[in-house]
Design a protein around this motif. Structure first.
Motif, mmCIF file in Angstrom:
data_model
loop_
_atom_site.group_PDB
_atom_site.id
_atom_site.type_symbol
_atom_site.label_atom_id
_atom_site.label_comp_id
_atom_site.label_asym_id
_atom_site.label_seq_id
_atom_site.Cartn_x
_atom_site.Cartn_y
_atom_site.Cartn_z
ATOM 1 N N GLN A 1 0.796 -1.362 -0.111
ATOM 2 C CA GLN A 1 0.043 0.126 -0.101
ATOM 3 C C GLN A 1 1.144 1.383 -0.189
ATOM 4 O O GLN A 1 1.828 1.566 0.839
ATOM 5 C CB GLN A 1 -0.769 -0.039 1.249
ATOM 6 N N GLU A 2 0.567 2.113 -0.885
ATOM 7 C CA GLU A 2 1.487 3.417 -0.926
ATOM 8 C C GLU A 2 1.020 4.127 0.305
ATOM 9 O O GLU A 2 -0.179 4.472 0.557
ATOM 10 C CB GLU A 2 0.994 4.052 -2.325
ATOM 11 N N GLN A 3 1.962 4.719 0.785
ATOM 12 C CA GLN A 3 1.985 5.930 1.777
ATOM 13 C C GLN A 3 2.348 7.075 1.313
ATOM 14 O O GLN A 3 3.478 7.279 1.035
ATOM 15 C CB GLN A 3 2.613 5.149 3.259
ATOM 16 N N PRO A 4 1.396 7.954 1.415
ATOM 17 C CA PRO A 4 1.883 9.652 0.994
ATOM 18 C C PRO A 4 2.463 10.355 2.007
ATOM 19 O O PRO A 4 2.988 11.426 2.035
ATOM 20 C CB PRO A 4 0.629 10.171 0.779
ATOM 21 N N LEU A 5 2.765 9.585 3.409
ATOM 22 C CA LEU A 5 3.219 10.268 4.259
ATOM 23 C C LEU A 5 4.634 9.877 4.711
ATOM 24 O O LEU A 5 4.745 8.471 4.913
ATOM 25 C CB LEU A 5 2.629 10.527 5.777
ATOM 26 N N ALA A 6 5.665 10.591 4.941
ATOM 27 C CA ALA A 6 7.191 9.946 5.359
ATOM 28 C C ALA A 6 7.430 10.623 6.535
ATOM 29 O O ALA A 6 7.830 11.770 6.719
ATOM 30 C CB ALA A 6 8.364 10.274 4.440
ATOM 31 N N ARG A 7 6.977 9.840 8.102
ATOM 32 C CA ARG A 7 7.433 10.372 9.327
ATOM 33 C C ARG A 7 9.018 10.758 9.307
ATOM 34 O O ARG A 7 9.721 9.955 8.628
ATOM 35 C CB ARG A 7 6.855 9.567 10.223
ATOM 36 N N LEU A 8 9.345 11.752 9.998
ATOM 37 C CA LEU A 8 10.782 11.964 10.163
ATOM 38 C C LEU A 8 11.449 10.745 10.708
ATOM 39 O O LEU A 8 12.488 10.517 10.271
ATOM 40 C CB LEU A 8 10.824 13.165 11.223
ATOM 41 N N SER A 9 10.818 10.143 11.768
ATOM 42 C CA SER A 9 11.467 8.901 12.158
ATOM 43 C C SER A 9 11.644 7.688 11.068
ATOM 44 O O SER A 9 12.323 6.783 11.276
ATOM 45 C CB SER A 9 10.809 8.367 13.240
ATOM 46 N N ASP A 10 10.798 7.816 10.092
ATOM 47 C CA ASP A 10 11.059 6.631 8.898
ATOM 48 C C ASP A 10 11.892 7.006 7.961
ATOM 49 O O ASP A 10 12.150 6.221 6.982
ATOM 50 C CB ASP A 10 9.528 6.489 8.385
ATOM 51 N N GLN A 11 12.212 8.182 7.632
ATOM 52 C CA GLN A 11 13.147 8.835 6.667
ATOM 53 C C GLN A 11 14.647 8.184 6.761
ATOM 54 O O GLN A 11 15.194 8.289 7.774
ATOM 55 C CB GLN A 11 13.255 10.291 6.451
ATOM 56 N N GLN A 12 15.195 7.767 5.459
ATOM 57 C CA GLN A 12 16.396 6.918 5.711
ATOM 58 C C GLN A 12 17.474 8.054 5.799
ATOM 59 O O GLN A 12 17.492 9.018 4.944
ATOM 60 C CB GLN A 12 16.486 6.181 4.288
ATOM 61 N N VAL A 13 18.525 7.969 6.587
ATOM 62 C CA VAL A 13 19.703 8.788 6.918
ATOM 63 C C VAL A 13 20.963 8.077 6.425
ATOM 64 O O VAL A 13 20.901 7.113 6.924
ATOM 65 C CB VAL A 13 19.511 9.505 8.294
#
Length: 194
Positions: free
Chosen positions: A74-86
């Motif tokens: 399922q596509e998710q249009p929201l990327a929470r800061l905690s989920d963003q790849q660093v």
């Protein structure tokens, strides 16, 4: 999944999907076979320059290479800061955060970069498989970007647009870190848009 494991998986998976052997990817990218093998086995942390060469040869952007696969169908249009790849470049120390939601079908990718003082990163190779348009918007600090033979001094609030089809160097010769946003989009190489 940690970032080195993600990079290893993405490089290996993309190489196999494209039908490349290690030798073929090495020839196409200019990165040695042994280095690619070390990356795929998580035995080294590649630099931004090496990852950029691999991304070019695999027909993806550096941001897409570091973003990973969607976590679900399922596509998710929201990327929470905690989920963003660093990811942190071991050569320059710059920190790159992939801001865009992973798996959401969009022609636009957003990245945030924190660029340490006194550092530089040079991307020598020309993107061969895709045409990438990029805009760099300086959020804090100052830096210089050299596109081909033209040098641009950027200060807070400045935005520079470019096509990634020539040598590009990012320089932070100041005593303070710079923070900037990158917006990029790609097109197949046979549909160049300017």
């Amino acid at each position: 999944m940690d970032i080195d494991a993600l990079i290893a998986k993405r490089v290996r998976d993309l190489r196999k999907v494209r039908g490349y052997t290690l030798d073929e990817l090495a020839d196409s990218s200019g990165v040695s076979r042994s280095m690619i093998s070390l990356i795929e086995r998580q035995e080294t942390s590649p630099t931004a320059v090496v990852l950029n060469k691999l991304a070019d040869a695999l027909g993806v952007t550096l941001a897409a290479l570091l973003s990973g696969e969607p976590q679900s169908v399922q596509e998710q249009p929201l990327a929470r800061l905690s989920d963003q790849q660093v990811w942190k470049d071991p050569a320059s120390g710059y920190v790159r955060r992939h801001v865009s939601p992973s798996g959401f079908a969009s022609p636009l990718e957003l990245v945030e970069v924190i660029f340490p003082p006194g550092e530089s990163v040079a991307f020598e190779n020309v993107v061969r498989n895709v045409v990438t348009h990029q805009q760099v918007w300086v959020l804090e600090g100052e830096m210089e970007v050299i596109v081909g033979e033209t040098a641009w001094q950027l200060d807070t609030g400045d935005c520079l647009a470019m096509v990634l089809d020539q040598r590009i160097v990012f320089l932070n010769s100041s005593r303070k870190q710079a923070r900037y946003a990158v917006a990029l989009t790609t097109f197949p190489s046979n549909s160049r848009r300017t």
